[in-house]
Design an enzyme around this catalytic site. Structure first.
Site, PDB file in Angstrom:
ATOM      1  N   LYS A   1      -3.131   2.476   5.444  1.00 50.68           N
ATOM      2  CA  LYS A   1      -3.693   1.295   4.513  1.00 50.68           C
ATOM      3  C   LYS A   1      -2.464   0.318   4.782  1.00 50.68           C
ATOM      4  O   LYS A   1      -1.504   0.496   3.866  1.00 50.68           O
ATOM      5  CB  LYS A   1      -3.867   1.817   3.004  1.00 50.68           C
ATOM      6  CG  LYS A   1      -4.598   0.331   2.679  1.00 50.68           C
ATOM      7  CD  LYS A   1      -4.407   0.228   0.994  1.00 50.68           C
ATOM      8  CE  LYS A   1      -3.405  -0.452   0.570  1.00 50.68           C
ATOM      9  NZ  LYS A   1      -3.354  -1.963   0.997  1.00 50.68           N
TER      10      LYS A   1
ATOM     11  N   GLU B   1       9.464   5.776  -0.038  1.00 53.67           N
ATOM     12  CA  GLU B   1      10.450   4.679   0.282  1.00 53.67           C
ATOM     13  C   GLU B   1      10.437   3.530  -0.404  1.00 53.67           C
ATOM     14  O   GLU B   1       9.492   2.598  -0.400  1.00 53.67           O
ATOM     15  CB  GLU B   1      10.515   4.370   1.937  1.00 53.67           C
ATOM     16  CG  GLU B   1      10.610   5.495   2.665  1.00 53.67           C
ATOM     17  CD  GLU B   1      11.986   6.008   2.863  1.00 53.67           C
ATOM     18  OE1 GLU B   1      12.914   5.489   2.493  1.00 53.67           O
ATOM     19  OE2 GLU B   1      12.291   7.093   3.497  1.00 53.67           O
TER      20      GLU B   1
ATOM     21  N   CYS C   1      14.156  -4.051   2.450  1.00 51.26           N
ATOM     22  CA  CYS C   1      14.631  -3.190   1.473  1.00 51.26           C
ATOM     23  C   CYS C   1      16.161  -2.915   1.207  1.00 51.26           C
ATOM     24  O   CYS C   1      16.590  -2.706   0.268  1.00 51.26           O
ATOM     25  CB  CYS C   1      13.886  -2.124   1.463  1.00 51.26           C
ATOM     26  SG  CYS C   1      14.027  -1.221   3.212  1.00 51.26           S
TER      27      CYS C   1
ATOM     28  N   GLU D   1      15.205  -6.214  -8.198  1.00 51.10           N
ATOM     29  CA  GLU D   1      14.945  -6.732  -6.789  1.00 51.10           C
ATOM     30  C   GLU D   1      14.275  -7.906  -6.761  1.00 51.10           C
ATOM     31  O   GLU D   1      13.005  -7.925  -7.186  1.00 51.10           O
ATOM     32  CB  GLU D   1      14.182  -5.617  -5.971  1.00 51.10           C
ATOM     33  CG  GLU D   1      14.084  -5.838  -4.542  1.00 51.10           C
ATOM     34  CD  GLU D   1      13.253  -4.634  -3.728  1.00 51.10           C
ATOM     35  OE1 GLU D   1      11.988  -4.410  -4.308  1.00 51.10           O
ATOM     36  OE2 GLU D   1      13.603  -4.044  -2.636  1.00 51.10           O
TER      37      GLU D   1
HETATM   38  P1  NAD Z   1       4.046  -2.921  -3.116  1.00 52.70           P
HETATM   39  O1  NAD Z   1       4.551  -1.804  -3.806  1.00 52.70           O
HETATM   40  O2  NAD Z   1       3.299  -4.239  -3.811  1.00 52.70           O
HETATM   41  O3  NAD Z   1       2.638  -2.604  -1.952  1.00 52.70           O
HETATM   42  C1  NAD Z   1       3.125  -1.648  -0.928  1.00 52.70           C
HETATM   43  C2  NAD Z   1       1.707  -0.995  -0.424  1.00 52.70           C
HETATM   44  O4  NAD Z   1       1.136  -0.221  -1.620  1.00 52.70           O
HETATM   45  C3  NAD Z   1       0.756  -2.108  -0.146  1.00 52.70           C
HETATM   46  O5  NAD Z   1      -0.181  -1.719   0.877  1.00 52.70           O
HETATM   47  C4  NAD Z   1      -0.205  -2.285  -1.230  1.00 52.70           C
HETATM   48  O6  NAD Z   1      -1.434  -2.678  -1.075  1.00 52.70           O
HETATM   49  C5  NAD Z   1      -0.098  -0.867  -2.044  1.00 52.70           C
HETATM   50  N1  NAD Z   1      -0.560  -0.498  -3.223  1.00 52.70           N
HETATM   51  C6  NAD Z   1      -0.024  -1.375  -4.266  1.00 52.70           C
HETATM   52  N2  NAD Z   1      -0.573  -0.907  -5.507  1.00 52.70           N
HETATM   53  C7  NAD Z   1      -1.030   0.239  -5.050  1.00 52.70           C
HETATM   54  C8  NAD Z   1      -1.744   1.472  -5.888  1.00 52.70           C
HETATM   55  N3  NAD Z   1      -1.834   1.174  -7.180  1.00 52.70           N
HETATM   56  N4  NAD Z   1      -2.304   2.527  -5.326  1.00 52.70           N
HETATM   57  C9  NAD Z   1      -2.105   2.538  -3.976  1.00 52.70           C
HETATM   58  N5  NAD Z   1      -1.497   1.690  -3.024  1.00 52.70           N
HETATM   59  C10 NAD Z   1      -1.023   0.695  -3.834  1.00 52.70           C
HETATM   60  O7  NAD Z   1       5.281  -3.249  -2.212  1.00 52.70           O
HETATM   61  P2  NAD Z   1       5.284  -4.713  -1.390  1.00 52.70           P
HETATM   62  O8  NAD Z   1       5.535  -5.722  -2.383  1.00 52.70           O
HETATM   63  O9  NAD Z   1       4.305  -4.862  -0.454  1.00 52.70           O
HETATM   64  O10 NAD Z   1       6.559  -4.402  -0.355  1.00 52.70           O
HETATM   65  C11 NAD Z   1       7.697  -4.553  -0.984  1.00 52.70           C
HETATM   66  C12 NAD Z   1       8.610  -3.522  -1.547  1.00 52.70           C
HETATM   67  O11 NAD Z   1       8.584  -2.658  -0.529  1.00 52.70           O
HETATM   68  C13 NAD Z   1      10.244  -3.837  -1.913  1.00 52.70           C
HETATM   69  O12 NAD Z   1      10.307  -3.388  -3.071  1.00 52.70           O
HETATM   70  C14 NAD Z   1      10.890  -3.168  -0.929  1.00 52.70           C
HETATM   71  O13 NAD Z   1      12.316  -2.943  -1.332  1.00 52.70           O
HETATM   72  C15 NAD Z   1      10.063  -2.025  -0.405  1.00 52.70           C
HETATM   73  N6  NAD Z   1      10.336  -1.476   0.787  1.00 52.70           N
HETATM   74  C16 NAD Z   1      11.094  -0.316   0.835  1.00 52.70           C
HETATM   75  C17 NAD Z   1      11.491   0.349   2.090  1.00 52.70           C
HETATM   76  C18 NAD Z   1      12.188   1.566   2.128  1.00 52.70           C
HETATM   77  O14 NAD Z   1      12.292   1.955   3.370  1.00 52.70           O
HETATM   78  N7  NAD Z   1      13.009   2.215   0.923  1.00 52.70           N
HETATM   79  C19 NAD Z   1      11.290  -0.366   3.191  1.00 52.70           C
HETATM   80  C20 NAD Z   1      10.408  -1.415   3.264  1.00 52.70           C
HETATM   81  C21 NAD Z   1      10.059  -1.833   1.895  1.00 52.70           C
END
Ligand code: NAD
Length: 492
Positions: A190, A265, A299, A396
């Site tokens: 997804k 992650e 991230c 963040e």
């Molecule tokens: P997000 O948590 O909003 O969304 C990530 C994914 O989760 C998307 O596909 C979203 O549709 C899905 N999602 C959201 N709510 C959900 C739920 N209730 N149930 C299931 N799926 C759900 O994150 P984002 O804003 O897309 O990404 C940015 C974040 O990702 C930042 O916090 C960044 O630090 C983190 N990130 C971490 C790493 C790492 O390796 N640690 C790498 C890249 C990004």
């Protein structure tokens, strides 16, 4: 401004209706509702993606389940599986420019960054193709009376839900698909609702490469609906998630309810400590690029700068100068170094944080304003004189916004660095090797840079301490997330 010409394949993919990959077939979602695909460089609608319902997710999981329980994939000869995964990488390589263009249209990234990320995706997939025929168990001499032959098998976990974010879409998908496929698992991917184009194109290419029916399924949609249905589905054995810490906690709850295996992650707010003996010619530009690169949407970005008080004026002014010198613009312009924020929602969030920093009493030392009058551009921003109790330091921001403060001693720098709920990465700049390694041990984070602020490689574990995650992706650790161990006792 001269924008590159889109390849005919890029334009035709953008224009065609987007569907869901279920089994070996592209299917219409149950509902006709579409989610707009917006070009963040100008705010224009490019296309629409399907908004998958719970019923669509059920179909996708059923296809992945069937492929795992009845299909050839988990029991295929490992060399054959490796060859098919390499064939998927070959397909990406053959379409690299098209994929890079799609990524830039969807995210706003400079085209050269997208090209690099497509090559990184190929690298990650090939790396894990190499693991597919090197998965082994162990043999044991045991203490039970009698004569026994005892060994372990490494078996695939089953059907994996791969939920990925918008900041590095093709890389994040590849970092999960590589080990998932190498282990013999099947997947429901997804992608993030803001950036699904490259994932959908990967689905087409992987089918062309000969991946068996149902091994990869793709559902697009919102997290709260499509994602929620996926993570709670009984047919899912493992959830691999990259995204925000807030969503990570929701995922952890869902995994606990179903006792699914889970790896997370999550977010970061990574400290970057510059000691007075550091080589500032290296430290200043690298510190600036760590937070401004990808418009701060990384991230592991070094987003909290702790600089020794003796060198603070030179360092903060230097980082601000690098920010001002960067060329902001449309991702399809070859000269662009910094693109827009991915979406209007994220743009508003970053602007709110900059205003919050000023209202909390910090100083906007440079940048801080919208750039241009169309698209979601924000100037590289340096906020000075922060304190660790401010929300701009604790939370963040995920934009091109650096917070800075000073320290007097190494102990103070370590205390400031560790005073965070996050623990993804951290950096130290000094010419004293002994000091560097001692401080590396004291920072509570999963990735440490010594005289750099952005190390990553598919062979090296990546993941967070504290609220930055659970488990490690990349390398052998990343493969283990998709394997489980079976112990076999044979009486001879
Ligand atoms: P997000 O948590 O909003 O969304 C990530 C994914 O989760 C998307 O596909 C979203 O549709 C899905 N999602 C959201 N709510 C959900 C739920 N209730 N149930 C299931 N799926 C759900 O994150 P984002 O804003 O897309 O990404 C940015 C974040 O990702 C930042 O916090 C960044 O630090 C983190 N990130 C971490 C790493 C790492 O390796 N640690 C790498 C890249 C990004």
């Amino acid at each position: 401004m001269a924008l590159i010409d889109l390849l005919p394949d890029t334009s035709s993919f953008v224009a065609k209706p987007k569907q869901l990959l279920i089994g070996d077939d592209w299917q219409h979602a149950g509902s006709d509702a579409l989610i707009d695909v917006v070009n963040p460089s100008d705010g224009a609608r490019l296309s629409g993606i399907a908004d998958a319902s719970e019923a669509d997710v059920n179909n996708a999981v059923a296809a992945a389940r069937k492929a795992f329980d009845e299909g050839p994939w988990p029991s295929m000869k490992p060399g054959e599986r490796a060859a098919l995964i390499h064939a998927c990488a070959d397909k990406i390589a053959a379409h690299h420019e098209e994929l890079a263009q799609l990524e830039t249209l969807d995210t706003g990234k400079p085209i050269n960054s997208s090209r690099g990320e497509v090559f990184a995706a190929i690298g990650a997939i090939r790396y894990y193709a190499g693991w597919a025929d090197k998965i082994t168990g162990t043999t044991h001499n045991i203490n039970m009376p009698g004569d026994h032959h005892v060994y372990t098998l490494k078996e695939p976990v089953g059907v994996a839900a791969l939920v990925v974010p918008w900041n590095y879409p093709i890389v994040m998908a590849a970092m999960k698909l590589g080990p998932c496929l190498a282990a013999g698992c099947t997947a429901v991917l997804k992608p993030a609702e803001d950036t699904s184009l490259t994932a959908l194109r990967l689905g087409e290419l992987f089918l062309e490469a000969g991946l068996p029916e149902g091994v990869l399924n793709i559902v697009t949609g919102y997290g709260a609906t499509t994602g929620n249905a996926l993570i709670h589905h009984n047919g899912i054995d493992k959830i691999a998630f990259t995204g925000s810490t807030v969503t990570g906690k929701v995922i952890a709850h869902a995994a606990a309810e179903g006792l699914k295996k889970v790896s997370l992650e999550l977010g970061g707010k990574s400290p970057n400590i510059i000691l007075p003996d550091a080589d500032l010619e290296q430290a200043i530009p690298a510190s600036a690029m760590s937070i401004f690169w990808n418009t701060g949407q990384t991230c592991t970005a070094a987003s909290r700068l702790y600089v020794h008080e003796d060198i603070k004026d030179e360092v903060i002014a230097g980082v601000a100068e690098v920010g001002k010198s960067l060329k902001l613009g449309a991702g399809l312009d070859e000269e662009t170094q910094i693109g827009p924020i991915v979406s209007e929602k994220q743009f508003d969030k970053v602007q709110d944080y900059i205003e919050l920093g000023a209202s909390e009493g910090a100083e906007i030392a440079s940048g801080g304003k919208r750039h241009g009058d169309s698209g979601f551009f924000i100037e590289p921003t340096v906020i000075a004189n922060t304190t660790n109790d401010m929300r701009v330091v604790r939370e963040e921001i995920f934009g091109p916004v650096l917070v800075t403060q000073t320290f007097k001693t190494e102990d103070e720098a370590i205390a400031l660095a560790n005073d965070s709920d996050y623990g993804l990465a951290g950096s130290i700049w000094t010419k004293d090797v002994s000091t560097a390694h001692k401080m590396a041990r004291r920072i509570r984070a999963g990735i440490i840079g010594i005289n750099n602020a952005s190390g990553a490689d598919w062979d090296v574990p990546l993941g967070g301490y504290k609220q930055s995650g659970v488990g490690r992706e990349n390398g052998r650790d990343g493969l283990e997330l998709y394997l489980q161990t079976k112990s076999v006792f044979t009486t001879l």
